[in-house]
Design a protein around this motif. Structure first.
Motif, mmCIF file in Angstrom:
data_model
loop_
_atom_site.group_PDB
_atom_site.id
_atom_site.type_symbol
_atom_site.label_atom_id
_atom_site.label_comp_id
_atom_site.label_asym_id
_atom_site.label_seq_id
_atom_site.Cartn_x
_atom_site.Cartn_y
_atom_site.Cartn_z
ATOM 1 N N ASN A 1 0.810 -1.216 0.000
ATOM 2 C CA ASN A 1 0.000 0.000 0.000
ATOM 3 C C ASN A 1 0.847 1.272 0.000
ATOM 4 N N TRP A 2 2.171 1.134 -0.113
ATOM 5 C CA TRP A 2 3.035 2.302 0.048
ATOM 6 C C TRP A 2 3.000 3.257 -1.142
ATOM 7 N N LYS A 3 2.509 2.798 -2.303
ATOM 8 C CA LYS A 3 2.318 3.707 -3.431
ATOM 9 C C LYS A 3 0.899 4.248 -3.491
ATOM 10 N N GLY A 4 0.010 3.670 -2.707
ATOM 11 C CA GLY A 4 -1.376 4.111 -2.721
ATOM 12 C C GLY A 4 -2.333 2.950 -2.685
ATOM 13 N N ALA A 5 -3.608 3.256 -2.895
ATOM 14 C CA ALA A 5 -4.667 2.275 -2.690
ATOM 15 C C ALA A 5 -4.697 1.172 -3.738
ATOM 16 N N ASN A 6 -4.012 1.345 -4.878
ATOM 17 C CA ASN A 6 -4.102 0.317 -5.928
ATOM 18 C C ASN A 6 -3.346 -0.959 -5.576
ATOM 19 N N ARG A 7 -2.401 -0.911 -4.631
ATOM 20 C CA ARG A 7 -1.707 -2.088 -4.098
ATOM 21 C C ARG A 7 -1.010 -2.914 -5.184
ATOM 22 N N ASP A 8 -0.468 -2.244 -6.186
ATOM 23 C CA ASP A 8 0.236 -2.979 -7.230
ATOM 24 C C ASP A 8 1.755 -2.898 -7.069
ATOM 25 N N ALA A 9 2.217 -2.381 -5.922
ATOM 26 C CA ALA A 9 3.648 -2.249 -5.666
ATOM 27 C C ALA A 9 4.204 -3.543 -5.072
ATOM 28 N N ASP A 10 5.524 -3.698 -5.137
ATOM 29 C CA ASP A 10 6.178 -4.833 -4.489
ATOM 30 C C ASP A 10 5.964 -4.759 -2.980
ATOM 31 N N GLU A 11 5.920 -5.895 -2.345
ATOM 32 C CA GLU A 11 5.689 -5.957 -0.901
ATOM 33 C C GLU A 11 6.954 -5.531 -0.148
ATOM 34 N N LEU A 12 6.792 -4.568 0.750
ATOM 35 C CA LEU A 12 7.902 -4.064 1.548
ATOM 36 C C LEU A 12 7.498 -4.003 3.016
ATOM 37 N N TYR A 13 8.503 -4.030 3.888
ATOM 38 C CA TYR A 13 8.247 -3.781 5.306
ATOM 39 C C TYR A 13 9.337 -2.837 5.816
ATOM 40 N N ALA A 14 9.238 -2.410 7.064
ATOM 41 C CA ALA A 14 10.196 -1.445 7.606
ATOM 42 C C ALA A 14 10.621 -1.861 9.012
ATOM 43 N N GLU A 15 11.824 -1.443 9.367
ATOM 44 C CA GLU A 15 12.359 -1.632 10.716
ATOM 45 C C GLU A 15 12.807 -0.274 11.255
ATOM 46 N N MET A 16 12.541 -0.022 12.535
ATOM 47 C CA MET A 16 12.926 1.238 13.159
ATOM 48 C C MET A 16 13.708 0.984 14.424
ATOM 49 N N THR A 17 14.779 1.753 14.621
ATOM 50 C CA THR A 17 15.564 1.686 15.851
ATOM 51 C C THR A 17 15.713 3.082 16.433
ATOM 52 N N VAL A 18 15.879 3.136 17.746
ATOM 53 C CA VAL A 18 16.085 4.394 18.473
ATOM 54 C C VAL A 18 17.397 4.286 19.236
ATOM 55 N N ASP A 19 18.213 5.340 19.181
ATOM 56 C CA ASP A 19 19.483 5.366 19.908
ATOM 57 C C ASP A 19 19.706 6.786 20.421
ATOM 58 N N TYR A 20 19.304 7.040 21.679
ATOM 59 C CA TYR A 20 19.365 8.376 22.264
ATOM 60 C C TYR A 20 20.302 8.383 23.474
ATOM 61 N N THR A 21 21.041 9.473 23.614
ATOM 62 C CA THR A 21 21.740 9.773 24.861
ATOM 63 C C THR A 21 20.933 10.843 25.583
ATOM 64 N N CYS A 22 20.455 10.510 26.772
ATOM 65 C CA CYS A 22 19.529 11.376 27.503
ATOM 66 C C CYS A 22 20.116 11.775 28.854
ATOM 67 N N ALA A 23 19.565 12.839 29.404
ATOM 68 C CA ALA A 23 19.939 13.267 30.749
ATOM 69 C C ALA A 23 18.676 13.651 31.509
ATOM 70 N N TRP A 24 18.620 13.275 32.781
ATOM 71 C CA TRP A 24 17.484 13.623 33.620
ATOM 72 C C TRP A 24 17.689 15.020 34.190
ATOM 73 N N ASP A 25 16.715 15.905 33.981
ATOM 74 C CA ASP A 25 16.739 17.260 34.518
ATOM 75 C C ASP A 25 15.836 17.284 35.742
ATOM 76 N N SER A 26 16.432 17.197 36.922
ATOM 77 C CA SER A 26 15.637 17.092 38.150
ATOM 78 C C SER A 26 14.878 18.382 38.452
ATOM 79 N N GLU A 27 15.406 19.539 38.027
ATOM 80 C CA GLU A 27 14.722 20.793 38.287
ATOM 81 C C GLU A 27 13.426 20.900 37.487
ATOM 82 N N LYS A 28 13.477 20.504 36.221
ATOM 83 C CA LYS A 28 12.287 20.573 35.377
ATOM 84 C C LYS A 28 11.453 19.300 35.445
#
Length: 235
Positions: free
Chosen positions: A71-98
């Motif tokens: 369905n990635w080209k639209g409703a006609n569904r004539d495209a090749d079948e694809l899927y996706a993978e997502m990753t998250v990689d964050y460096t975070c810090a805790w702000d105790s005041e806020k």
């Protein structure tokens, strides 16, 4: 520009999107929920005096996987079948005041695949931005991977990991997601996410407008999109 977030709202939005998009995701409980739970553990540890800076990331080898779609080209569904993978990689810090988590730097990556190979991959970066005497980075930007990965760095209003995942679902499942999100079931499960997402996008867009208007003596608008922001946005 970087950004801060309320860890409870982040967890709620991850859960809401996971519930609303369950038929578009594979192994949601194992991967998306793990991301939410790990964030909660890291923040609680910081509140108790543990590490104030921490890595928040999808588990190694366990991306968030979107189901196959024609369905990635639209409703006609004539495209090749694809899927996706997502990753998250964050460096975070805790702000105790806020009472908020600050993203010091991070990247959310999306890979578009068929069963055998990666067709396209791209990522959304958050960083301090600015010129480092060798190259300039917009503080929020998107890059497409290829034989040359560093350029272009495209300024983006999509950077929050919930919004990146939502964007990936929208792109891969074009008409299916639009139809589902507008059903009563979709709206109920998304809960506060649409309103929060709208506010996030407006704040980021306003941040770009502020950079363009307050040029600090610079006249070239594209250069201004690569300047360091004086403060983190509360998203």
């Amino acid at each position: 520009m970087s950004f801060t977030f309320d860890h409870l709202e982040m967890g709620q939005d991850l859960q809401s999107l996971g519930n609303a998009a369950s038929r578009f995701l594979l192994s949601r409980t194992q991967n998306l929920d793990r991301l939410r739970i790990d964030l909660g553990f890291a923040v609680e540890a910081a509140k108790r005096g543990g590490p104030q800076t921490f890595e928040w990331e999808t588990a190694s080898g366990s991306p968030i996987v979107l189901r196959k779609s024609r369905n990635w080209k639209g409703a006609n569904r004539d495209a090749d079948e694809l899927y996706a993978e997502m990753t998250v990689d964050y460096t975070c810090a805790w702000d105790s005041e806020k009472g908020r988590v600050r993203v010091k730097e991070g990247v959310t990556c999306v890979a578009i695949r068929n069963s055998e190979e990666v067709h396209k991959s791209f990522h959304f970066d958050t960083c301090e931005g600015g010129w480092n005497n060798s190259a300039a980075h917009p503080p929020f930007h998107m890059q497409v991977h290829g034989s040359v990965n560093d350029i272009p760095r495209l300024p983006s209003i999509i950077v929050h990991p919930v919004d990146v995942l939502n964007f990936a679902i929208l792109e891969l499942h074009q008409s299916d997601w639009r139809e589902h999100a507008d059903t009563n079931d979709g709206r109920q499960k998304l809960r506060h996410l649409p309103a929060r997402q709208r506010n996030r996008l407006i704040k980021i867009a306003d941040g770009w407008i502020t950079s363009l208007r307050n040029g600090g003596g610079r006249s070239h608008p594209l250069v201004l999109l690569q300047t360091r922001s004086p403060m983190a946005l509360d998203l």
